[in-house]
Design an enzyme around this catalytic site. Structure first.
Site: not given
Ligand code: ADP
Length: 447
Positions: A158, A165, A201, A237, A291, A337
């Site tokens: 990430k 996303g 993970k 979402k 926010r 939404r």
């Molecule tokens: P963003 O800031 O881009 O929204 P997030 O860290 O909130 O990123 O992650 C967005 C989505 O990605 C999560 O809701 C989930 O669906 C997926 N995701 C993120 N991290 C993981 C993980 N460790 N394992 C599985 N899915 C993940």
């Protein structure tokens, strides 16, 4: 209390904030691009200032113009809504330097949570459970392989500066890892101007559960329960609920208390959302949004508390209107939404809405800035409204939602309403039995 608030946003959220200001007897100023001159919130505001052409960079993201609009109109505070400048620490700092209150946390808190590596480190320090993974940024293949072997495959790479996303890559085996790492780094560099990435993970069947928190900036923190936002498409979402059908009361108060205490210890001010993945009874922090969220109305529905009022109160130094023991969860709420998109291909469908009729009756709320005859500009995101339904329990809520969706009419453009009409009749959805991958699998089957 503030005399005049400038709303630095557009669409349904600008109208949402405007309504709260009017209720509190606060004068309103809206800033808008030339594409939004006909928007509902522009018509309803006490004052409006056109700050530039349609592209966001030249209008809604133009800090200089927005500060100038504050100076000209004498606004003493700015509400940023969500998106645009709402999580821009520099914007918060610049407003502070001009003695204008940013309705949100301090620039420093935005900065910490905007950097996902730093956010995860902070969460861990505050006693929030996190996803197992690397301690910081990963640069070398060797290091990546070591961490991945330790936590076990699959892993997800990430971007530290990621959002919306984007900037995530999954590696199922060691053979995938090198490519995933390189792609994630170059994509992150190109998209966010920062190529720092980390590994965690990859959870296979989690739910997305987030806790609404508030801090008063003086060491007090409360939580407003959780929202379940597991129904997602491309990590965006689509449908949100409060409470989560997956949690029991003990889990709800356990994770809520951890979050409220963390917010108090951080000295955080205003609204925030702590996001988790939830699997097999365990919570794993993924990020914190500093926010108001798009889905905040489901929390308002079950608590009866206006979260924008609370934001304004806290920012003006009036503190929170409630203590933890005053916050009670009543019934169940679901938000859909509604996007101006083809319900199957999800391609945007801007254009003129020839007819717009919203459902009504007990337990129904529609937050939308559009109206019959409104022309949706092609420059911004495709959210045109949110349908929020409340019932005494989930079964009643679903019955009401089905009826409300049948009443909703949007003519002239394509919307995602047909998708929700399908979902509301699906047995898995009726049972609350879904994880973050459910919707994509359902869409792939083309049911
Ligand atoms: P963003 O800031 O881009 O929204 P997030 O860290 O909130 O990123 O992650 C967005 C989505 O990605 C999560 O809701 C989930 O669906 C997926 N995701 C993120 N991290 C993981 C993980 N460790 N394992 C599985 N899915 C993940």
């Amino acid at each position: 209390m503030f005399q005049k608030i400038l709303i630095a946003n557009r669409g349904e959220i600008a109208l949402r904030v405007l309504r709260a200001c009017k209720e509190l007897g606060i004068q309103t100023v809206v800033v808008h691009s030339t594409a939004d001159s006909d928007a509902m919130h522009v018509r309803l505001a006490d004052e409006s200032v056109c700050i530039g052409p349609p592209p966001s960079r030249e209008s809604y993201l133009n800090i200089h113009q927005i500060v100038a609009a504050c100076e000209i109109t004498g606004a003493d505070a700015v509400h940023p809504g969500y998106g645009f400048l709402s999580e821009n620490a520099k914007f918060a700092d610049i407003l502070a330097a001009h003695n204008i209150t940013f309705i949100g946390p301090s620039g420093d808190h935005i900065r910490i949570m905007g950097d996902k590596i730093e956010a995860k480190r902070t969460a861990k320090r505050l006693g929030i459970p996190v996803v197992p993974g690397s301690d910081g940024a990963i640069n070398e293949d060797k290091e990546a392989k070591r961490v991945a072997a330790e936590i076990g495959y699959p892993v997800i790479i990430k971007a530290s500066a990621g959002g919306g996303g984007r900037g995530m890559k999954v590696a199922h085996t060691e053979a995938d890892l090198e490519v995933a790492l390189q792609t994630a780094k170059s994509e992150a560099g190109a998209a966010f101007g920062d190529d720092a990435v980390y590994i965690e993970k990859y959870l296979q069947k989690p739910r997305h559960i987030e806790v609404q928190v508030f801090g008063d900036g003086a060491g007090r923190g409360v939580h407003f329960g959780e929202r379940d936002c597991s129904l997602q498409r491309r990590h965006q979402k689509v449908w949100e609920e409060a409470n989560s059908p997956a949690l029991n009361a003990e889990e709800r108060s356990r994770i809520g208390d951890i979050c409220a205490k963390a917010i108090a210890d951080l000295g955080y001010s205003g609204a925030g959302t702590i996001e988790f993945l939830y699997e097999n009874g365990e919570f794993y922090f993924i990020e914190m949004n500093t926010r108001l969220q798009v889905e905040h109305p489901v929390t308002e529905a079950i608590t009866g508390i206006d979260l924008v009022h609370e934001q304004i109160r806290v920012a003006s130094g009036g503190g929170l209107s409630v203590r933890q023991e005053d916050i009670k969860f009543n019934g169940h709420a679901i938000e859909c939404r509604i996007n101006a998109e083809d319900p199957r291909t999800f391609t945007p469908s801007p254009g003129t809405i020839t007819h717009f009729h919203t459902p009504g009756g007990l337990g129904i709320r529609v937050d939308s800035g559009v109206y019959s005859g409104y022309k949706i500009p092609p420059y911004y995101d495709s959210l045109i409204g949110k349908l929020i339904v409340h019932g005494r329990n989930r079964v009643e809520c679903m019955m009401r939602l089905r009826r409300a969706l049948d009443e909703f009419v949007v003519d002239g453009i394509k919307t995602t309403l047909p998708l929700f009409r399908d979902l509301v009749g699906n047995p898995d959805i009726a049972n609350g039995d879904y994880d973050i991958h459910w919707l994509e699998k359902y869409l792939a089957k083309g049911e």
